[in-house]
Design an enzyme around this catalytic site. Sequence first.
Site, PDB file in Angstrom:
ATOM      1  N   ASP A  30       2.096 -18.975 -11.056  1.00 25.92           N
ATOM      2  CA  ASP A  30       2.914 -17.268 -11.746  1.00 25.92           C
ATOM      3  C   ASP A  30       3.366 -18.288 -13.487  1.00 25.92           C
ATOM      4  O   ASP A  30       3.774 -18.900 -14.024  1.00 25.92           O
ATOM      5  CB  ASP A  30       3.827 -16.183 -11.835  1.00 25.92           C
ATOM      6  CG  ASP A  30       3.500 -15.043 -11.990  1.00 25.92           C
ATOM      7  OD1 ASP A  30       2.687 -14.385 -10.813  1.00 25.92           O
ATOM      8  OD2 ASP A  30       3.627 -14.730 -12.885  1.00 25.92           O
ATOM      9  N   ALA A 269      -2.549  17.876   2.407  1.00 26.00           N
ATOM     10  CA  ALA A 269      -2.171  18.442   0.325  1.00 26.00           C
ATOM     11  C   ALA A 269      -1.166  17.696   0.112  1.00 26.00           C
ATOM     12  O   ALA A 269       0.076  17.451   0.795  1.00 26.00           O
ATOM     13  CB  ALA A 269      -2.163  19.092  -0.018  1.00 26.00           C
ATOM     14  N   CYS A 277      -3.444   1.067  -7.706  1.00 26.01           N
ATOM     15  CA  CYS A 277      -4.704   1.717  -7.567  1.00 26.01           C
ATOM     16  C   CYS A 277      -6.013   1.905  -7.481  1.00 26.01           C
ATOM     17  O   CYS A 277      -6.755   2.246  -8.515  1.00 26.01           O
ATOM     18  CB  CYS A 277      -5.247   0.499  -6.280  1.00 26.01           C
ATOM     19  SG  CYS A 277      -4.508  -1.130  -6.869  1.00 26.01           S
TER      20      CYS A 277
HETATM   21  P1  NAD Z   1       1.118  -7.469 -10.298  1.00 25.31           P
HETATM   22  O1  NAD Z   1       0.764  -7.213 -11.606  1.00 25.31           O
HETATM   23  O2  NAD Z   1       1.593  -7.245  -8.766  1.00 25.31           O
HETATM   24  O3  NAD Z   1       1.183  -9.553  -9.848  1.00 25.31           O
HETATM   25  C1  NAD Z   1      -0.062  -9.775 -10.557  1.00 25.31           C
HETATM   26  C2  NAD Z   1       0.952 -11.697 -11.179  1.00 25.31           C
HETATM   27  O4  NAD Z   1      -0.145 -12.268 -11.841  1.00 25.31           O
HETATM   28  C3  NAD Z   1       2.124 -11.579 -12.246  1.00 25.31           C
HETATM   29  O5  NAD Z   1       3.010 -11.631 -11.651  1.00 25.31           O
HETATM   30  C4  NAD Z   1       1.591 -11.957 -13.971  1.00 25.31           C
HETATM   31  O6  NAD Z   1       2.785 -12.922 -13.937  1.00 25.31           O
HETATM   32  C5  NAD Z   1       0.542 -13.096 -12.655  1.00 25.31           C
HETATM   33  N1  NAD Z   1      -0.225 -13.088 -13.796  1.00 25.31           N
HETATM   34  C6  NAD Z   1      -1.299 -13.226 -15.363  1.00 25.31           C
HETATM   35  N2  NAD Z   1      -1.157 -14.354 -15.689  1.00 25.31           N
HETATM   36  C7  NAD Z   1      -1.430 -14.926 -14.694  1.00 25.31           C
HETATM   37  C8  NAD Z   1      -2.007 -16.227 -15.271  1.00 25.31           C
HETATM   38  N3  NAD Z   1      -3.493 -16.660 -15.982  1.00 25.31           N
HETATM   39  N4  NAD Z   1      -1.340 -17.279 -14.180  1.00 25.31           N
HETATM   40  C9  NAD Z   1      -0.810 -17.011 -13.214  1.00 25.31           C
HETATM   41  N5  NAD Z   1      -0.084 -15.939 -12.778  1.00 25.31           N
HETATM   42  C10 NAD Z   1      -0.488 -15.142 -13.541  1.00 25.31           C
HETATM   43  O7  NAD Z   1      -0.684  -7.250  -9.619  1.00 25.31           O
HETATM   44  P2  NAD Z   1      -1.062  -7.033  -7.797  1.00 25.31           P
HETATM   45  O8  NAD Z   1      -0.199  -5.651  -7.775  1.00 25.31           O
HETATM   46  O9  NAD Z   1      -0.324  -7.918  -7.322  1.00 25.31           O
HETATM   47  O10 NAD Z   1      -2.092  -7.028  -7.978  1.00 25.31           O
HETATM   48  C11 NAD Z   1      -3.269  -7.723  -8.069  1.00 25.31           C
HETATM   49  C12 NAD Z   1      -5.018  -7.473  -7.950  1.00 25.31           C
HETATM   50  O11 NAD Z   1      -4.892  -7.477  -6.919  1.00 25.31           O
HETATM   51  C13 NAD Z   1      -5.284  -6.417  -9.178  1.00 25.31           C
HETATM   52  O12 NAD Z   1      -6.533  -6.754  -9.214  1.00 25.31           O
HETATM   53  C14 NAD Z   1      -4.936  -5.625  -8.546  1.00 25.31           C
HETATM   54  O13 NAD Z   1      -5.702  -4.112  -8.218  1.00 25.31           O
HETATM   55  C15 NAD Z   1      -5.860  -5.968  -6.729  1.00 25.31           C
HETATM   56  N6  NAD Z   1      -5.087  -5.025  -5.084  1.00 25.31           N
HETATM   57  C16 NAD Z   1      -3.334  -4.701  -5.746  1.00 25.31           C
HETATM   58  C17 NAD Z   1      -3.067  -3.810  -4.153  1.00 25.31           C
HETATM   59  C18 NAD Z   1      -1.834  -3.782  -4.015  1.00 25.31           C
HETATM   60  O14 NAD Z   1      -1.631  -3.190  -2.907  1.00 25.31           O
HETATM   61  N7  NAD Z   1      -0.848  -3.665  -5.417  1.00 25.31           N
HETATM   62  C19 NAD Z   1      -3.814  -4.539  -3.106  1.00 25.31           C
HETATM   63  C20 NAD Z   1      -5.204  -4.633  -3.367  1.00 25.31           C
HETATM   64  C21 NAD Z   1      -5.547  -4.800  -4.531  1.00 25.31           C
HETATM   65  C1  UGA Z   2      -4.043   1.750  -1.943  1.00 25.04           C
HETATM   66  C2  UGA Z   2      -5.392   1.639  -0.600  1.00 25.04           C
HETATM   67  O1  UGA Z   2      -4.708   2.074   1.054  1.00 25.04           O
HETATM   68  C3  UGA Z   2      -5.399   0.034   0.109  1.00 25.04           C
HETATM   69  O2  UGA Z   2      -6.218  -0.343   0.997  1.00 25.04           O
HETATM   70  C4  UGA Z   2      -5.897  -0.533  -1.293  1.00 25.04           C
HETATM   71  O3  UGA Z   2      -6.027  -2.166  -0.833  1.00 25.04           O
HETATM   72  C5  UGA Z   2      -4.971  -0.727  -2.187  1.00 25.04           C
HETATM   73  O4  UGA Z   2      -4.571   0.815  -2.664  1.00 25.04           O
HETATM   74  C6  UGA Z   2      -5.442  -1.427  -3.626  1.00 25.04           C
HETATM   75  O5  UGA Z   2      -6.415  -1.287  -3.539  1.00 25.04           O
HETATM   76  O6  UGA Z   2      -4.471  -1.417  -4.171  1.00 25.04           O
HETATM   77  P1  UGA Z   2      -1.776   1.641  -2.012  1.00 25.04           P
HETATM   78  O7  UGA Z   2      -1.944   1.426  -3.359  1.00 25.04           O
HETATM   79  O8  UGA Z   2      -0.723   0.864  -1.870  1.00 25.04           O
HETATM   80  O9  UGA Z   2      -3.168   1.080  -1.011  1.00 25.04           O
HETATM   81  O10 UGA Z   2      -1.589   2.957  -1.173  1.00 25.04           O
HETATM   82  P2  UGA Z   2      -2.119   4.332   0.019  1.00 25.04           P
HETATM   83  O11 UGA Z   2      -1.011   4.280   0.392  1.00 25.04           O
HETATM   84  O12 UGA Z   2      -3.338   4.398  -0.225  1.00 25.04           O
HETATM   85  O13 UGA Z   2      -0.947   5.497  -1.007  1.00 25.04           O
HETATM   86  C7  UGA Z   2      -2.369   5.777  -2.323  1.00 25.04           C
HETATM   87  C8  UGA Z   2      -1.706   7.052  -2.678  1.00 25.04           C
HETATM   88  O14 UGA Z   2      -2.018   8.289  -1.510  1.00 25.04           O
HETATM   89  C9  UGA Z   2      -0.512   7.522  -2.946  1.00 25.04           C
HETATM   90  O15 UGA Z   2      -0.505   8.511  -3.672  1.00 25.04           O
HETATM   91  C10 UGA Z   2       0.024   7.843  -1.621  1.00 25.04           C
HETATM   92  O16 UGA Z   2       0.814   8.989  -1.965  1.00 25.04           O
HETATM   93  C11 UGA Z   2      -1.235   8.928  -0.977  1.00 25.04           C
HETATM   94  N1  UGA Z   2      -0.962   8.793   0.601  1.00 25.04           N
HETATM   95  C12 UGA Z   2      -1.356   7.400   0.874  1.00 25.04           C
HETATM   96  C13 UGA Z   2      -1.466   9.844   0.794  1.00 25.04           C
HETATM   97  O17 UGA Z   2      -1.916  10.676   0.500  1.00 25.04           O
HETATM   98  N2  UGA Z   2      -1.966   9.348   2.084  1.00 25.04           N
HETATM   99  C14 UGA Z   2      -1.095   8.623   3.146  1.00 25.04           C
HETATM  100  O18 UGA Z   2      -2.134   8.936   4.508  1.00 25.04           O
HETATM  101  C15 UGA Z   2      -0.999   7.737   2.901  1.00 25.04           C
END
Ligand code: NAD
Ligand code: UGA
Length: 457
Positions: A30, A269, A277
């Site tokens: 990171d 609702a 995301c």
């Molecule tokens: P985040 O912001 O929590 O983490 C990203 C990390 O990458 C940060 O700690 C940052 O400091 C680091 N970073 C940035 N540039 C860097 C580099 N060049 N080298 C090393 N580290 C670097 O993001 P996240 O929530 O983990 O999401 C990451 C990706 O995964 C996004 O594209 C998001 O859409 C996707 N995603 C997120 C979730 C989720 O639940 N948060 C679920 C599925 C997919």
């Molecule tokens: C969501 C997807 O569920 C994941 O599969 C995906 O990997 C992720 O986005 C991502 O791409 O980051 P997350 O954002 O952690 O995950 O949360 P959810 O639990 O899906 O909630 C998303 C929204 O839906 C929230 O606003 C929540 O309040 C609402 N929600 C969630 C509902 O209305 N009903 C539910 O049962 C769960």
Amino acid sequence: MIVSIVGAGYVGLVTGACLASRGHDVRCVDVSEERVRLIRSGAVPFHEPGLDGLLREVLACGRFSVTTDLSAAMEGSSISVIAVGTPANGEEPDLSFLRAAAEQIGAELRSRRGYHVVAVKSTVAPGTTREIVKDLVQRVSGIHAGEFGLCMNPEFLREGSAVEDFMNPDRIIIGELDQESGRVMEGLYESFDCEKLHVGLEEAELTKYASNSLLSTLISFSNELGALCESTPGADIEKVMQGLHLDHRLNPRQGGVRVSPQILTYLRAGIGFGGSCLPKDVNALRTYGRRRGVPTPVLDAVMTTNARRAEQIVAIVETALGGLAGRTIAVLGLAFKAGTDDLRSSPALALLSLLRARDANVRAYDPIVAREAAAKAGLEHLCEGDLESVLEGADAALLTTADPVFLGADWVRMTSSMRSAILIDGRNALRSVNLPVSVRYYPIGRGGLFLELETVI
Ligand code: NAD
Ligand code: UGA
């Protein structure tokens, strides 16, 4: 396998700790020194159940390390997973972190021998892996794709159950440039017992957007119906949805027992969807459609309905109170949902600013969001330390997350210090909770709004 993971956020750190617990040698990288120091000490920089225990385990057994030095992390590794953020920049993803990561990996590959796979786990629009990541790695490394491998491996974990989701995936999508790249990814997930679907890079990218767009669509559909019920005397969204859910195509019977798929929880609702995301990904797909000249009216409406929902919830609060100016409203929940401390695109924040714009006095309490996180979002001054304090002297409370702390609260005691015991339930989460008879309870999605309490204490 030796695996390097670029980005140690929600996705990178969970992926790293889980893969290490399955026997891989994982090195996370990171750019944030503070984050690296924290993780190295065994602390998780965000709230994620089960992750701290797992992290300490894999740190202790030496299969997991974290560094700011990509070169050290890639030493001997066969795969580099890119898990950096792709946050919203207007209606499209900001790809600057992804570009930097691809360039840095490319620079490392320049001096390395042996086959190495670059796997994009960050969520990106169709074409990004091929046109941006592949091109940058090629250009900087001087090696051609094929000599290095390339995959797009989207992540489907949910915050709050990320470890459980990663360890027990419903699917693993392996978008591959060629068969050799996909074969290496298969090895990474060998111990995971689920369907592994090999597809093209763009199909993998689209599958991720399709999944989040479907969830968002279900939520907006439910909220549109909720608003219709709110303006229909005698209608109650919970009853309407109960009837809808009983359709055998949504709720099949197996051996005479209802299966009730989890997806039905998105057909309820609420206050609108949020998080890091769903809104970002729906907007990114709309932008992609615009670029390709393909209209996306369904997705456009999903976002419009979502934006409108906050206004509709504020209108319920206004009706319940008979006006907002000068009234004190306690907002219960700041994160975008229960079980996380993530404030990114939280609907609760949108509600707070709408209420403030109407001259209401607002305060808030979230059982998980730490004061420092609230401070970073500029909310510290209106945050209270517990439920009792946030409710004291309030004219109304607005529930925005179904946190167990709220569901299990002693509502007799909690509401006794309110100026008026008005409770607006943005999640319909307290309907089956015994509330004191003195409380005026307004669940959402009801024509006539005020629900005479059937069970009172
Ligand atoms: P985040 O912001 O929590 O983490 C990203 C990390 O990458 C940060 O700690 C940052 O400091 C680091 N970073 C940035 N540039 C860097 C580099 N060049 N080298 C090393 N580290 C670097 O993001 P996240 O929530 O983990 O999401 C990451 C990706 O995964 C996004 O594209 C998001 O859409 C996707 N995603 C997120 C979730 C989720 O639940 N948060 C679920 C599925 C997919
Ligand atoms: C969501 C997807 O569920 C994941 O599969 C995906 O990997 C992720 O986005 C991502 O791409 O980051 P997350 O954002 O952690 O995950 O949360 P959810 O639990 O899906 O909630 C998303 C929204 O839906 C929230 O606003 C929540 O309040 C609402 N929600 C969630 C509902 O209305 N009903 C539910 O049962 C769960």
